[in-house]
Structure formats: C-alpha cells, structure tokens
Motif scaffolding. Structure first.
Motif, PDB file in Angstrom:
ATOM      1  N   GLN A  16      -2.328  -0.848  -3.116  1.00 55.21           N
ATOM      2  CA  GLN A  16      -3.474  -0.205  -2.482  1.00 55.21           C
ATOM      3  C   GLN A  16      -3.169   1.270  -2.296  1.00 55.21           C
ATOM      4  O   GLN A  16      -2.033   1.709  -2.485  1.00 55.21           O
ATOM      5  CB  GLN A  16      -3.763  -0.856  -1.125  1.00 55.21           C
ATOM      6  CG  GLN A  16      -4.163  -2.319  -1.215  1.00 55.21           C
ATOM      7  CD  GLN A  16      -4.185  -2.978   0.147  1.00 55.21           C
ATOM      8  OE1 GLN A  16      -3.239  -3.652   0.535  1.00 55.21           O
ATOM      9  NE2 GLN A  16      -5.267  -2.783   0.884  1.00 55.21           N
ATOM     10  N   GLY A  36       2.253   1.850  -4.880  1.00 52.12           N
ATOM     11  CA  GLY A  36       1.578   0.924  -3.978  1.00 52.12           C
ATOM     12  C   GLY A  36       0.365   0.308  -4.645  1.00 52.12           C
ATOM     13  O   GLY A  36      -0.360   0.992  -5.381  1.00 52.12           O
ATOM     14  N   SER A  96      -4.596   4.194   2.529  1.00 53.42           N
ATOM     15  CA  SER A  96      -5.165   3.369   3.589  1.00 53.42           C
ATOM     16  C   SER A  96      -5.297   1.932   3.125  1.00 53.42           C
ATOM     17  O   SER A  96      -5.617   1.669   1.959  1.00 53.42           O
ATOM     18  CB  SER A  96      -6.548   3.901   3.994  1.00 53.42           C
ATOM     19  OG  SER A  96      -7.191   3.004   4.874  1.00 53.42           O
ATOM     20  N   THR A  97      -5.047   0.996   4.038  1.00 57.69           N
ATOM     21  CA  THR A  97      -5.191  -0.420   3.707  1.00 57.69           C
ATOM     22  C   THR A  97      -6.654  -0.840   3.651  1.00 57.69           C
ATOM     23  O   THR A  97      -6.954  -2.000   3.369  1.00 57.69           O
ATOM     24  CB  THR A  97      -4.448  -1.295   4.731  1.00 57.69           C
ATOM     25  OG1 THR A  97      -4.930  -0.974   6.043  1.00 57.69           O
ATOM     26  CG2 THR A  97      -2.962  -1.073   4.658  1.00 57.69           C
ATOM     27  N   HIS A 117       0.844  -1.200   0.000  1.00 59.31           N
ATOM     28  CA  HIS A 117       0.000   0.000   0.000  1.00 59.31           C
ATOM     29  C   HIS A 117       0.872   1.240   0.000  1.00 59.31           C
ATOM     30  O   HIS A 117       2.064   1.182   0.271  1.00 59.31           O
ATOM     31  CB  HIS A 117      -1.008  -0.019   1.151  1.00 59.31           C
ATOM     32  CG  HIS A 117      -0.548   0.527   2.470  1.00 59.31           C
ATOM     33  ND1 HIS A 117       0.449  -0.066   3.216  1.00 59.31           N
ATOM     34  CD2 HIS A 117      -0.974   1.593   3.193  1.00 59.31           C
ATOM     35  CE1 HIS A 117       0.615   0.624   4.337  1.00 59.31           C
ATOM     36  NE2 HIS A 117      -0.220   1.637   4.349  1.00 59.31           N
ATOM     37  N   ASP A 118       0.291   2.341  -0.343  1.00 60.78           N
ATOM     38  CA  ASP A 118       1.048   3.554  -0.652  1.00 60.78           C
ATOM     39  C   ASP A 118       1.475   4.275   0.629  1.00 60.78           C
ATOM     40  O   ASP A 118       1.019   5.378   0.915  1.00 60.78           O
ATOM     41  CB  ASP A 118       0.176   4.462  -1.525  1.00 60.78           C
ATOM     42  CG  ASP A 118       0.989   5.501  -2.272  1.00 60.78           C
ATOM     43  OD1 ASP A 118       2.228   5.454  -2.184  1.00 60.78           O
ATOM     44  OD2 ASP A 118       0.388   6.356  -2.948  1.00 60.78           O
ATOM     45  N   THR A 176      -8.630   0.262   1.467  1.00 59.60           N
ATOM     46  CA  THR A 176      -8.956   0.179   0.048  1.00 59.60           C
ATOM     47  C   THR A 176      -8.424  -1.125  -0.522  1.00 59.60           C
ATOM     48  O   THR A 176      -7.469  -1.691  -0.011  1.00 59.60           O
ATOM     49  CB  THR A 176      -8.343   1.359  -0.725  1.00 59.60           C
ATOM     50  OG1 THR A 176      -6.920   1.340  -0.560  1.00 59.60           O
ATOM     51  CG2 THR A 176      -8.888   2.681  -0.236  1.00 59.60           C
ATOM     52  N   GLU A 177      -9.035  -1.583  -1.592  1.00 57.15           N
ATOM     53  CA  GLU A 177      -8.617  -2.839  -2.219  1.00 57.15           C
ATOM     54  C   GLU A 177      -8.101  -2.552  -3.631  1.00 57.15           C
ATOM     55  O   GLU A 177      -8.636  -1.714  -4.347  1.00 57.15           O
ATOM     56  CB  GLU A 177      -9.789  -3.820  -2.289  1.00 57.15           C
ATOM     57  CG  GLU A 177     -10.227  -4.378  -0.943  1.00 57.15           C
ATOM     58  CD  GLU A 177      -9.226  -5.357  -0.355  1.00 57.15           C
ATOM     59  OE1 GLU A 177      -8.388  -5.878  -1.119  1.00 57.15           O
ATOM     60  OE2 GLU A 177      -9.277  -5.589   0.872  1.00 57.15           O
ATOM     61  N   ALA A 178      -7.050  -3.287  -4.016  1.00 55.28           N
ATOM     62  CA  ALA A 178      -6.526  -3.152  -5.369  1.00 55.28           C
ATOM     63  C   ALA A 178      -7.395  -3.960  -6.322  1.00 55.28           C
ATOM     64  O   ALA A 178      -7.664  -5.138  -6.083  1.00 55.28           O
ATOM     65  CB  ALA A 178      -5.087  -3.640  -5.414  1.00 55.28           C
ATOM     66  N   VAL A 223       0.717  -5.852   6.624  1.00 52.92           N
ATOM     67  CA  VAL A 223      -0.274  -6.073   5.572  1.00 52.92           C
ATOM     68  C   VAL A 223      -0.120  -7.520   5.084  1.00 52.92           C
ATOM     69  O   VAL A 223       1.002  -7.967   4.830  1.00 52.92           O
ATOM     70  CB  VAL A 223      -0.077  -5.095   4.389  1.00 52.92           C
ATOM     71  CG1 VAL A 223      -1.109  -5.335   3.299  1.00 52.92           C
ATOM     72  CG2 VAL A 223      -0.128  -3.651   4.875  1.00 52.92           C
TER      73      VAL A 223
END
Length: 318
Positions: free
Chosen positions: A227, A225, A230-231, A209-210, A233-235, A261
């Motif tokens: 995502q 990242g 914030s984790t 994630h970013d 969010t979903e890729a 993560v």
C-alpha cells in the motif's frame, strides 16, 4: 414560648454549622505539597511513539494521556467524544502531523488559537529533509520516527514546547532530554551495526504499507510497500503481481507483516510469489504505526526500534 425556644436553637444551630464547615474545609483542602504534586502540565498525545517520547522528556512533572494504544492504526483512527473532551481539558496536545492522524486534522485545527496549545512534532524537521509521499499529491511522508536521528530532533522539539509552557521545570526537561538523546545516539549506532550484517544487495524491505521510507534512507535499504504511505489506500491486483515478480526475480528471502495493519495483504503476496515458483518467508512482525503493549520492551520507542531491526536482520540475512 416557641419564639424564645427558636431564638435559643438558632444560634446553637448556626454555631454547629460553622464548626462543621470549618472542619470540612480543613479536611477537603489539600496541603501545599499535595497542590504542587497535582499541578502538573496536562498533555494529550496521539500515537504511542509520541506518548512515550513526551513521558520520557516530561518525567514526573507532566501528566500524559495517550489516545491511541498498541496496534492502533493512526491513519484510520477516529476521535471519540471522550477524546475530544480530554483535549479540551489539556494544556497541550502533541500530535504527529503531516496527515498521519488524517481523520483528526479538523479537530486539531479547531484548537488553534484557543488556550490549548497544539504541537505537531513533524514541525521539528525541516521541509527539505522530509520525504515526499508519492501517492499523496504534494504531501510528505509522516513516518519520521523510523530515522533515529530525526527522532532526536523530535525530542528536542518536545523539550522546547514543554519549557515554553512550563518554564519553572526547565531544568527537568533539559536533563531528561539530554539523557534520552544519549540513549538515542546509542540506538542509532546499534541499528547501523546490525544492518551491516545484511549483504547490501539483500537490503530490500517489503512491508504492508510504505511506512519505512525514512528507515530506508537512513540505513541504506530499498523499501517497498504494497500500500502507499497511508493505509487508507488499497493495493490492486497489478501492484500485487508486480511486487511478486520482483521478489521472485531477486530472490528476496523475507517479507514482513506490520502489527497495526491486517496481515492478509502480506499473506496474499506470499502466495502470489509461491505461484511464481519461489518461496518467500514471512520474516515476522514489525511495529510500524504503533508500538507494542505497555510494560513490554517493544512498548517503548527504544525497544520497538531494536525489535524491528533485529527482526529485519534475521529475516534478510538468510
């Protein structure tokens, strides 16, 4: 006769009760030295980085209770009833802010205006220096600790908060902070020195994630990242494929798992890149939103940053 006997026993009983009471009082009352040693500033902190920072600045004159441990994702952390009770009993609550502890924001607001002082360390950084969180509307990136110079600002901010709450120990807080700022200056120089070993066109940091935006800006990296900030969010599949195309095209040698993560997204990215005919290594684990286990080098901010930069340099220098 019974009345006379009672008259004799009553004064004797009263005498023994008084003696016992005095003895118990003397045994149960701490000495002045004991009272002073227990009269520490009671501080509750959220993330492991903040807990470490407050313990360094506060030293022996503060009592610090960290709510989050190694490997805990602050974006997803929900305060327990015990956590809320600890915060109620604290003199200060020191947290990150900028919605890093997103599920605790309402709790912090409830303490505003009470006798418990709340301190968000991201307030140490001027808004003009903060990075925008592109996927989070008008919010800012909360991961300021990845720029060691910004963490110096956080240390000074914590020092000032402790002095305001506990003026009598000003000299201790100032001395501890001055010593720590020197350590952070050395760390900043170390990171720059190590990063120089990576060719500039290979300074591309790909993580789950970013979280490394401030690191990238401070030390000249392109940061990508899967995502968002914030984790939570979903890729999506399109994001995965686009990033896999970029890695294969630019032949980026390594991508990185984060300890807080789950690794499945990075492992899936690795397979997506392999499907395009290029092998990308998983360069190791980076500490992002939480430090390592207590008692290990990575369980301190200084050790965590060193581990991260050494791992990044080793993977991207190939």
């Amino acid at each position: 006769m019974l009345q006379k006997k009672g008259l004799i026993i009553a004064p004797l009983l009263l005498f023994f009760l008084l003696v016992a009471g005095c003895t118990q009082s003397q045994q149960g009352t701490p000495s002045q030295d004991q009272s002073d040693s227990n009269n520490k500033l009671n501080i509750v902190t959220t993330t492991t980085m903040i807990t470490d920072l407050v313990r360094v600045v506060g030293g022996d004159v503060v009592e610090v209770q960290g709510l989050m441990g190694a490997g805990i994702d602050p974006h997803l952390y929900k305060a327990s009833a015990g956590d809320v009770n600890r915060m109620r009993q604290a003199d200060l609550i020191i947290y990150n802010g900028l919605h890093l502890e997103g599920k605790m924001a309402d709790i912090f607001e409830e303490f505003e205006g009470t006798q418990v002082i709340t301190v968000a360390i991201t307030d140490a950084v001027d808004e003009s220096i903060l990075l925008p969180a592109e996927d989070e509307g008008n919010l800012y990136d909360p991961h300021i600790w990845f720029d060691v110079e910004l963490w110096q600002k956080a240390a000074i901010y914590v020092r000032d908060a402790l002095i305001e709450a506990d003026e009598k120990n000003r000299a201790i807080y100032e001395a501890n902070t001055e010593e720590y700022l020197q350590e952070l200056e050395k760390l900043h120089a170390y990171v720059k020195e190590q990063v120089a070993n990576i060719p500039k066109d290979q300074r591309v940091l790909v993580t789950a994630h970013d979280a490394f935006g401030y690191f990238g800006r401070a030390y000249d990296f392109e940061v990508l990242g899967l995502q968002g900030i914030s984790t939570t969010t979903e890729a999506g599949i399109a994001d995965m494929q686009a990033l896999a195309d970029l890695i294969a095209e630019r032949k980026i040698p390594a991508i990185y798992i984060e300890t807080s993560v789950p690794p499945r997204s990075i492992e899936a990215l690795q397979k997506a890149v392999q499907a395009k005919g290029f092998y990308v290594a998983i360069g190791g684990e980076l500490f992002s939103d939480a430090m390592g286990d207590s008692g290990t080098p990575e369980g301190t901010y200084l050790g965590m940053v060193r581990h991260n930069v050494d791992t990044i340099v080793e993977g991207l220098s190939k």
